[in-house]
Design a protein around this motif. Structure first.
Motif, PDB file in Angstrom:
ATOM      1  N   GLU A  65     -10.548 -10.347  37.381  1.00 43.03           N
ATOM      2  CA  GLU A  65      -9.412 -11.223  37.087  1.00 43.03           C
ATOM      3  C   GLU A  65      -8.256 -10.438  36.479  1.00 43.03           C
ATOM      4  N   ALA A  66      -8.558  -9.487  35.618  1.00 46.81           N
ATOM      5  CA  ALA A  66      -7.505  -8.670  35.006  1.00 46.81           C
ATOM      6  C   ALA A  66      -6.720  -7.902  36.063  1.00 46.81           C
ATOM      7  N   VAL A  67      -7.427  -7.340  37.023  1.00 47.11           N
ATOM      8  CA  VAL A  67      -6.768  -6.599  38.105  1.00 47.11           C
ATOM      9  C   VAL A  67      -5.894  -7.542  38.928  1.00 47.11           C
ATOM     10  N   ALA A  68      -6.401  -8.735  39.212  1.00 48.22           N
ATOM     11  CA  ALA A  68      -5.619  -9.712  39.981  1.00 48.22           C
ATOM     12  C   ALA A  68      -4.342 -10.077  39.234  1.00 48.22           C
ATOM     13  N   LEU A  69      -4.424 -10.223  37.935  1.00 56.54           N
ATOM     14  CA  LEU A  69      -3.248 -10.554  37.135  1.00 56.54           C
ATOM     15  C   LEU A  69      -2.239  -9.409  37.132  1.00 56.54           C
TER      16      LEU A  69
END
Length: 369
Positions: free
Chosen positions: A170-174
């Motif tokens: 999720e962090a990478v997607a953000l």
């Protein structure tokens, strides 16, 4: 303000937010207060205000009140709709069935059963437009990645955009979506698990494991959240690669909080020794102190999904708070909550000072070694 040795308070997060300290107030859905957000901002951190359920006019009024209460930067927070999660559209029979499950609680509190509304929540696009128009220093989001158009509009208005992740994925997607910073929130955190790529039950990563992995995976500042209530937690987060911390429950127990007195007393007492994950109160997984309603509604199949369940229980939880009936309230709390009572500090500004002093002591001791 506590004396601070060295330069550990000067991080990429403080430079991004324009604050003196790498401390962010967790935004609370339903129990945020202008007084608390302003107190944290005035103490050098980033005060935050949760706007869940707020109509646009109320968002604008809240932002104006915050600007009056503090000249310092502050943040506003919004919930995004989870991709692939369809909003329930129950017919009258289904709504009545869900409502009947909760009838005893309405009757106990002396309330009439609510009628089915035209909508469960305000329009998110209208909320975002109002929040951008208000021009806070920071606009943060949970439960998803803000669209490129939203990020662009925020940046055009000088607003820093922050996303919230429960996993590295999720962090990478953000980060790929253009946010300026990522809150890495471990499973220890109180309140809702804000997962959006996988079910929350499959995204329960602890803060100590999550933060360094996120720091390695993204190039934007990382804010650690979950299980942090004092200076030791702040120091540990910085050592793990975070650029700041987000603290919620400890501030929720302060006098400036909008939590009712009965809730604050619970947070200051021994009941915080145990927290559980539940869907009973809102239909989404959240961490709180186990109470009567959580024990009596353990099976998600027996009650409504989000946001219907949250809407329904939201019709009696405020009255439970007024009556001091903690058995029928949402007592959201993180796993570090026992540290609140041990510290015994319930003024928000002084709590910030205590956290900074504690971190300074730990980091200074480590530096001396």
């Amino acid at each position: 303000m506590a004396n601070v040795s060295g330069s550990w308070t000067n991080t990429s997060a403080t430079r991004l937010f324009g604050t003196r300290l790498p401390i962010v107030l967790g935004p609370f859905g339903g129990v945020s207060s202008v007084e608390l957000a302003a107190a944290v901002s005035n103490a050098g951190g980033l005060g935050s205000f949760g706007l869940y359920g707020y109509e646009p006019h109320r968002i604008r009024a809240t932002a104006e009140a915050l600007k009056t209460a503090t000249p310092a930067p502050f943040g506003l927070n919004l919930w995004l709709p989870v991709a692939g999660e369809d909003e329930p559209h129950p017919d009258a029979d289904q709504f009545n069935a869900w409502r009947e499950v909760l009838r005893p609680y309405f009757e106990e509190l002396g309330l009439e059963l609510p009628e089915q509304p035209a909508s469960w929540m305000p329009d998110v696009d209208e909320q975002i437009a109002a929040a951008v128009e208000a021009r806070p220093a920071v606009l943060s989001f949970v439960f998803g990645v803000p669209s490129p158009a939203v990020v662009e509009a925020a940046h055009r208005n000088g607003i820093v955009v922050v996303g919230t992740a429960t996993t590295v994925e999720e962090a990478v997607a953000l980060a790929d979506g253009g946010v300026d910073a990522v809150v890495a929130t471990g499973m220890e955190a109180g309140g809702h698990r804000v997962s959006f790529l996988r079910p929350a039950e499959e995204s329960l990563v602890g803060t100590m494991a999550l933060v360094p992995q996120v720091a390695d995976a993204v190039s934007v500042p990382v804010i650690a959240a979950g299980g942090i209530s004092d200076g030791r937690g702040l120091a540990a987060a910085l050592c793990l690669g975070a650029d700041g911390v987000q603290i919620g429950t400890a501030f929720l127990a302060t006098e400036q909080s909008a939590a009712v007195p009965a809730y604050r007393e619970v947070l200051r007492g021994p009941a915080t020794a145990r927290t559980v994950l539940t869907r009973a109160l809102s239909g989404r997984l959240a961490r709180g102190i186990p109470n009567r309603i959580i024990r009596e509604l353990p099976d998600p199949s027996a009650h409504a999904p989000f946001p219907v369940q949250n809407w329904l229980t939201g019709k009696f939880r405020p009255e439970a708070g007024k009556q001091g009936n903690t058995g029928l309230m949402s007592l959201w709390a993180g796993q570090a909550s026992p540290l609140i009572g041990a510290a015994g500090e319930y003024d928000a500004g002084r709590l910030v000072e205590r956290i900074v002093a504690g971190a300074d002591e730990v980091l200074g001791r480590l530096g001396g070694r």
